[in-house]
Design a protein around this motif. Structure first.
Motif, PDB file in Angstrom:
ATOM      1  N   LYS A  96       9.070  -7.956  28.385  1.00  0.00           N
ATOM      2  CA  LYS A  96       9.616  -8.330  27.088  1.00  0.00           C
ATOM      3  C   LYS A  96      10.089  -9.787  26.966  1.00  0.00           C
ATOM      4  O   LYS A  96       9.587 -10.467  26.066  1.00  0.00           O
ATOM      5  CB  LYS A  96      10.695  -7.472  26.523  1.00  0.00           C
ATOM      6  N   ASP A  97      10.731 -10.242  27.772  1.00  0.00           N
ATOM      7  CA  ASP A  97      11.208 -11.556  27.843  1.00  0.00           C
ATOM      8  C   ASP A  97       9.983 -12.631  27.968  1.00  0.00           C
ATOM      9  O   ASP A  97       9.765 -13.530  27.458  1.00  0.00           O
ATOM     10  CB  ASP A  97      12.292 -11.714  29.249  1.00  0.00           C
ATOM     11  N   TYR A  98       9.090 -12.228  28.810  1.00  0.00           N
ATOM     12  CA  TYR A  98       7.998 -13.167  28.955  1.00  0.00           C
ATOM     13  C   TYR A  98       7.075 -13.113  27.826  1.00  0.00           C
ATOM     14  O   TYR A  98       6.638 -14.195  27.308  1.00  0.00           O
ATOM     15  CB  TYR A  98       7.036 -12.516  30.230  1.00  0.00           C
ATOM     16  N   VAL A  99       6.730 -11.967  27.245  1.00  0.00           N
ATOM     17  CA  VAL A  99       6.059 -11.771  25.886  1.00  0.00           C
ATOM     18  C   VAL A  99       6.666 -12.859  24.729  1.00  0.00           C
ATOM     19  O   VAL A  99       6.018 -13.372  24.058  1.00  0.00           O
ATOM     20  CB  VAL A  99       5.700 -10.574  25.492  1.00  0.00           C
ATOM     21  N   GLN A 100       8.076 -12.570  24.831  1.00  0.00           N
ATOM     22  CA  GLN A 100       8.638 -13.376  23.561  1.00  0.00           C
ATOM     23  C   GLN A 100       8.845 -14.889  23.735  1.00  0.00           C
ATOM     24  O   GLN A 100       8.328 -15.694  23.106  1.00  0.00           O
ATOM     25  CB  GLN A 100      10.118 -13.068  23.491  1.00  0.00           C
ATOM     26  N   ILE A 101       8.721 -15.118  25.064  1.00  0.00           N
ATOM     27  CA  ILE A 101       8.809 -16.746  25.708  1.00  0.00           C
ATOM     28  C   ILE A 101       7.362 -17.340  24.980  1.00  0.00           C
ATOM     29  O   ILE A 101       7.207 -18.475  24.813  1.00  0.00           O
ATOM     30  CB  ILE A 101       9.062 -16.968  27.072  1.00  0.00           C
ATOM     31  N   HIS A 102       6.247 -16.391  25.279  1.00  0.00           N
ATOM     32  CA  HIS A 102       5.041 -17.091  24.974  1.00  0.00           C
ATOM     33  C   HIS A 102       4.265 -16.590  23.465  1.00  0.00           C
ATOM     34  O   HIS A 102       3.289 -16.510  23.268  1.00  0.00           O
ATOM     35  CB  HIS A 102       4.118 -16.323  26.113  1.00  0.00           C
ATOM     36  N   ALA A 103       5.342 -16.097  22.774  1.00  0.00           N
ATOM     37  CA  ALA A 103       5.089 -15.960  21.219  1.00  0.00           C
ATOM     38  C   ALA A 103       4.147 -14.779  21.043  1.00  0.00           C
ATOM     39  O   ALA A 103       3.016 -14.891  20.302  1.00  0.00           O
ATOM     40  CB  ALA A 103       4.560 -17.095  20.609  1.00  0.00           C
ATOM     41  N   GLY A 104       4.138 -13.839  22.018  1.00  0.00           N
ATOM     42  CA  GLY A 104       3.410 -12.715  21.820  1.00  0.00           C
ATOM     43  C   GLY A 104       4.187 -11.392  21.293  1.00  0.00           C
ATOM     44  O   GLY A 104       5.135 -11.700  20.492  1.00  0.00           O
ATOM     45  N   ILE A 105       3.431 -10.214  21.265  1.00  0.00           N
ATOM     46  CA  ILE A 105       3.949  -9.214  20.893  1.00  0.00           C
ATOM     47  C   ILE A 105       4.147  -8.138  21.854  1.00  0.00           C
ATOM     48  O   ILE A 105       3.309  -7.783  22.679  1.00  0.00           O
ATOM     49  CB  ILE A 105       3.340  -8.620  19.555  1.00  0.00           C
ATOM     50  N   PHE A 106       5.386  -7.325  22.063  1.00  0.00           N
ATOM     51  CA  PHE A 106       5.753  -6.393  22.894  1.00  0.00           C
ATOM     52  C   PHE A 106       5.949  -4.923  22.544  1.00  0.00           C
ATOM     53  O   PHE A 106       6.948  -5.273  21.610  1.00  0.00           O
ATOM     54  CB  PHE A 106       6.597  -6.788  24.214  1.00  0.00           C
ATOM     55  N   LYS A 107       5.239  -4.058  22.648  1.00  0.00           N
ATOM     56  CA  LYS A 107       5.685  -2.509  22.063  1.00  0.00           C
ATOM     57  C   LYS A 107       5.765  -1.417  23.312  1.00  0.00           C
ATOM     58  O   LYS A 107       4.920  -1.837  23.952  1.00  0.00           O
ATOM     59  CB  LYS A 107       4.876  -2.398  21.025  1.00  0.00           C
ATOM     60  N   THR A 108       6.570  -0.502  23.009  1.00  0.00           N
ATOM     61  CA  THR A 108       6.595   0.630  23.785  1.00  0.00           C
ATOM     62  C   THR A 108       6.883   1.561  22.837  1.00  0.00           C
ATOM     63  O   THR A 108       7.362   1.793  21.690  1.00  0.00           O
ATOM     64  CB  THR A 108       7.923   0.775  24.681  1.00  0.00           C
ATOM     65  N   ASN A 109       6.366   2.715  23.238  1.00  0.00           N
ATOM     66  CA  ASN A 109       6.612   4.016  22.500  1.00  0.00           C
ATOM     67  C   ASN A 109       6.604   5.089  23.809  1.00  0.00           C
ATOM     68  O   ASN A 109       5.613   5.270  24.650  1.00  0.00           O
ATOM     69  CB  ASN A 109       5.275   4.402  21.765  1.00  0.00           C
ATOM     70  N   GLY A 110       7.539   5.872  23.484  1.00  0.00           N
ATOM     71  CA  GLY A 110       8.043   7.088  24.496  1.00  0.00           C
ATOM     72  C   GLY A 110       7.664   8.418  24.090  1.00  0.00           C
ATOM     73  O   GLY A 110       8.041   9.444  24.656  1.00  0.00           O
ATOM     74  N   GLU A 111       6.890   8.518  22.822  1.00  0.00           N
ATOM     75  CA  GLU A 111       6.447   9.766  22.420  1.00  0.00           C
ATOM     76  C   GLU A 111       5.016  10.152  22.849  1.00  0.00           C
ATOM     77  O   GLU A 111       4.322   9.359  23.024  1.00  0.00           O
ATOM     78  CB  GLU A 111       6.496   9.932  21.045  1.00  0.00           C
ATOM     79  N   ASP A 112       5.008  11.502  23.374  1.00  0.00           N
ATOM     80  CA  ASP A 112       3.647  11.953  23.993  1.00  0.00           C
ATOM     81  C   ASP A 112       3.279  11.099  25.389  1.00  0.00           C
ATOM     82  O   ASP A 112       2.324  10.231  25.306  1.00  0.00           O
ATOM     83  CB  ASP A 112       2.545  11.911  23.153  1.00  0.00           C
ATOM     84  N   GLY A 113       4.165  11.137  26.207  1.00  0.00           N
ATOM     85  CA  GLY A 113       4.172  10.127  27.251  1.00  0.00           C
ATOM     86  C   GLY A 113       4.640   8.727  27.054  1.00  0.00           C
ATOM     87  O   GLY A 113       5.699   8.721  26.255  1.00  0.00           O
ATOM     88  N   PHE A 114       4.126   7.733  27.678  1.00  0.00           N
ATOM     89  CA  PHE A 114       4.790   6.551  27.465  1.00  0.00           C
ATOM     90  C   PHE A 114       3.685   5.292  27.395  1.00  0.00           C
ATOM     91  O   PHE A 114       2.534   5.369  28.154  1.00  0.00           O
ATOM     92  CB  PHE A 114       5.682   6.001  28.893  1.00  0.00           C
ATOM     93  N   GLN A 115       3.859   4.728  26.436  1.00  0.00           N
ATOM     94  CA  GLN A 115       2.872   3.376  26.089  1.00  0.00           C
ATOM     95  C   GLN A 115       3.409   2.055  26.255  1.00  0.00           C
ATOM     96  O   GLN A 115       4.640   1.894  25.596  1.00  0.00           O
ATOM     97  CB  GLN A 115       2.246   3.824  24.994  1.00  0.00           C
ATOM     98  N   VAL A 116       2.662   1.152  26.719  1.00  0.00           N
ATOM     99  CA  VAL A 116       3.183  -0.145  26.686  1.00  0.00           C
ATOM    100  C   VAL A 116       2.091  -1.235  26.321  1.00  0.00           C
ATOM    101  O   VAL A 116       1.002  -0.816  26.585  1.00  0.00           O
ATOM    102  CB  VAL A 116       3.759  -0.863  28.164  1.00  0.00           C
ATOM    103  N   GLN A 117       2.401  -1.814  25.315  1.00  0.00           N
ATOM    104  CA  GLN A 117       1.157  -2.660  24.523  1.00  0.00           C
ATOM    105  C   GLN A 117       1.945  -4.134  24.719  1.00  0.00           C
ATOM    106  O   GLN A 117       3.051  -4.656  24.144  1.00  0.00           O
ATOM    107  CB  GLN A 117       1.273  -2.382  23.073  1.00  0.00           C
TER     108      GLN A 117
END
Length: 132
Positions: A96-117
């Motif tokens: 998350k820190d890396y993505v924020q520093i580089h003006a990106g988007i970081f998302k997680t979802n813990g429903e129905d398994g786990f997802q990182v975007q």
């Protein structure tokens, strides 16, 4: 290699075809590789995942990696406990820190398994063809 070593199924959209006009900086490639590795390891260690889905897309402006699994995700955890796990997880916090520093988007979802975007800005470089 991970799939062979662990016998865990990984479904992905990787092909040999690629757009030669798109260049991805080495540090971005290394970061996305570490995101994938962290997600695979976390999915097994914390979620008991037996299958992963990895989707990589890009256009001239962005590169996006989405990793999801069929593990337990945040099953049975309160919202407060979910937030605490996300904030205290070293690997996720580092992503998350890396993505924020580089003006990106970081998302997680813990429903129905786990997802990182992860989505990062991408610089496109056109091939010079020697024309003036």
């Amino acid at each position: 290699k991970f799939s062979t070593d662990t016998e865990i199924k990984i479904v992905h959209n990787f092909t040999e075809e690629h757009d030669n006009d798109i260049r991805v900086e080495k540090r971005t490639c290394e970061f996305l590789h570490s995101v994938l590795t962290e997600c695979l390891n976390n999915g097994i260690r914390h979620g008991g995942a037996t299958q992963f889905f990895v989707h990589l897309t890009y256009d001239t402006a962005h590169i996006k990696l989405m990793v999801s699994d069929n593990g337990k995700g945040f099953e049975g955890l309160s919202d407060a406990e979910q937030k605490k796990r996300l904030e205290n997880g070293y690997g996720l916090r580092k992503m998350k820190d890396y993505v924020q520093i580089h003006a990106g988007i970081f998302k997680t979802n813990g429903e129905d398994g786990f997802q990182v975007q992860v989505e990062l800005p991408l610089v496109a470089v056109a091939e010079e063809k020697g024309e003036q």
